[in-house]
Design an enzyme around this catalytic site. Sequence first.
Site, PDB file in Angstrom:
ATOM      1  N   THR A  21       0.845  -1.198   0.000  1.00 51.49           N
ATOM      2  CA  THR A  21       0.000   0.000   0.000  1.00 51.49           C
ATOM      3  C   THR A  21       0.881   1.249   0.000  1.00 51.49           C
ATOM      4  OG1 THR A  21      -1.958   1.005   1.027  1.00 51.49           O
ATOM      5  CG2 THR A  21      -0.312   0.121   2.536  1.00 51.49           C
ATOM      6  N   ASN A  22       0.313   2.409   0.314  1.00 53.64           N
ATOM      7  CA  ASN A  22       1.102   3.649   0.345  1.00 53.64           C
ATOM      8  C   ASN A  22       0.588   4.556   1.464  1.00 53.64           C
ATOM      9  OD1 ASN A  22      -1.041   5.471  -0.782  1.00 53.64           O
ATOM     10  ND2 ASN A  22      -0.851   4.046  -2.490  1.00 53.64           N
ATOM     11  N   ARG A  23       1.164   5.732   1.580  1.00 52.75           N
ATOM     12  CA  ARG A  23       0.921   6.602   2.748  1.00 52.75           C
ATOM     13  C   ARG A  23      -0.352   7.439   2.671  1.00 52.75           C
ATOM     14  NH1 ARG A  23       5.574   6.654   5.680  1.00 52.75           N
ATOM     15  NH2 ARG A  23       7.495   6.168   4.558  1.00 52.75           N
ATOM     16  N   ALA A  88      -4.423   7.627  -4.347  1.00 56.97           N
ATOM     17  CA  ALA A  88      -3.045   7.217  -4.631  1.00 56.97           C
ATOM     18  C   ALA A  88      -3.107   5.745  -5.039  1.00 56.97           C
ATOM     19  CB  ALA A  88      -2.178   7.423  -3.394  1.00 56.97           C
TER      20      ALA A  88
END
Length: 211
Positions: A21-23, A88
């Site tokens: 995943t991402n932030r 995102a």
Amino acid sequence: MKILITAGPTRESIDPVRYLTNRSSGKMGYAIAQSAINQNHEVILVSGPVSLEPPNDCKIINIESADQMYKEVQSNSKGCDAVIMVAAVADYTPAVYYKEKIKKADDREIRLVRTKDILGSMRESFGYNGILVGFAAETNELRENAIGKMQQKGCNFIVSNDVSRNDIGFGSDQNEVTIFDENGAQQHIDKSSKNLIADAIIEKIETIYGE
Ligand code: CTP
């Protein structure tokens, strides 16, 4: 107007316990959804996994992966006047999903494959009258990269921010953005609340819609 907004990260599963995943916190996308609702627009929010209270008075579609987001955006954007891609989206996903937990003794390498570019595929399916807005998360050469993405993905405008700064952007309640539009105009919004930036984005969409 009827507006579809995407928000948050995507989650790309490796096995039953692990994912990529991402932030992204989803705060910017949720602020835009709220701002559009406040202006009495009909909102569809396609959201990745976030820990935010969803806004009232809008349709929420929860997804996990980039592929699920692609399918929901494609089918729900029909009849919309604008699509704002704030999410995102993961650019890569594991080539294989392992149904059983990978054991460390397996010493396995994970091969990744590209996901579909949702925004990049929208202009064709959405038609030329729909208003398409992208976001550009950049760490360097902000202007060049953002304008390149806007043109390549067929956006009316793109909202760029510098994700190398830790006082704004990911997870923060504040952001500082520059909006580049297809006519060459540029609008910088100094560090301010995501709610205020959201209002500016909705206002710009209303202006384009009214033209
Ligand atoms: N985006 C998308 N589908 C993807 C990747 C990105 O729709 N698979 C959208 C994002 O929601 C955003 C815009 O494209 O509105 C730009 O995303 P960004 O991550 O900044 O750029 P990328 O196109 O992924 O390019 P790069 O990773 O090379 O910066």
